[in-house]
Motif scaffolding. Structure first.
Motif, PDB file in Angstrom:
ATOM      1  N   MET A   1      -2.461   3.024  -1.635  1.00  0.00           N
ATOM      2  CA  MET A   1      -1.565   3.178  -0.510  1.00  0.00           C
ATOM      3  C   MET A   1      -1.109   1.794  -0.069  1.00  0.00           C
ATOM      4  N   ASP A   2       0.208   1.640   0.106  1.00  0.00           N
ATOM      5  CA  ASP A   2       0.771   0.353   0.513  1.00  0.00           C
ATOM      6  C   ASP A   2       0.589   0.134   1.997  1.00  0.00           C
ATOM      7  N   ARG A   3       0.288  -1.099   2.327  1.00  0.00           N
ATOM      8  CA  ARG A   3       0.196  -1.477   3.736  1.00  0.00           C
ATOM      9  C   ARG A   3       1.567  -1.871   4.241  1.00  0.00           C
ATOM     10  N   LEU A   4       1.768  -1.614   5.509  1.00  0.00           N
ATOM     11  CA  LEU A   4       3.027  -2.037   6.112  1.00  0.00           C
ATOM     12  C   LEU A   4       2.926  -3.513   6.461  1.00  0.00           C
ATOM     13  N   THR A   5       3.808  -4.279   5.925  1.00  0.00           N
ATOM     14  CA  THR A   5       3.835  -5.714   6.216  1.00  0.00           C
ATOM     15  C   THR A   5       5.285  -6.160   6.272  1.00  0.00           C
ATOM     16  N   GLY A   6       5.484  -7.301   6.817  1.00  0.00           N
ATOM     17  CA  GLY A   6       6.797  -7.923   6.819  1.00  0.00           C
ATOM     18  C   GLY A   6       7.859  -7.096   7.512  1.00  0.00           C
TER      19      GLY A   6
END
Length: 131
Positions: A1-6
């Motif tokens: 699962m991708d983390r929310l960043t940027g």
């Protein structure tokens, strides 16, 4: 699962802020602060019905019953004890509540123990307390 960043995290933050602002505007526009009722107030007689019952109890000399009904009326329609409201019960009512409190404390009125609590509630609501 991708983390929310940027940029994705920033976009999510902006969306949540906009949603919170929209909700705040909705609440501010739709809610009348003087119409806020006590949480969990059961259905039953209207404020006007309680006022009628309170006045009838006063005529009979039953201060305990009158105070119970005045308290219920105020819980259903707080404006009746707001001095700025056109629905305000009036200066005579203020004097009456102060007299009841004084007499209940001195024992000059025979009433149930809850009567002083109800009279104090009315006093606090009239003078800006939370009840």
């Amino acid at each position: 699962m991708d983390r929310l960043t940027g940029k994705r995290l920033t976009a999510l933050g902006v969306v949540l802020i906009a949603l919170a602002a929209a909700a705040a505007v909705f609440v501010a526009v739709s809610a009348d602060p003087l119409e806020v009722r006590e949480a969990g107030l059961p259905d039953g007689p209207s404020a006007d019905e309680h006022l009628s019952r309170a006045r009838a109890a006063e005529i009979k000399g039953d201060v305990t019953e009158a105070l119970v009904h005045y308290r219920e009326a105020v819980m259903r329609r707080p404006r009746i004890v707001d001095r700025r409201s056109p629905e305000f019960l009036g200066a005579d009512f203020e004097v009456k509540v102060r007299t009841w409190i004084s007499e209940l404390r001195k024992g000059g009125i025979s009433a149930a123990p809850a009567a002083l609590r109800d009279a104090s509630f009315l006093f606090r609501r009239m003078y800006g307390g939370c009840g």
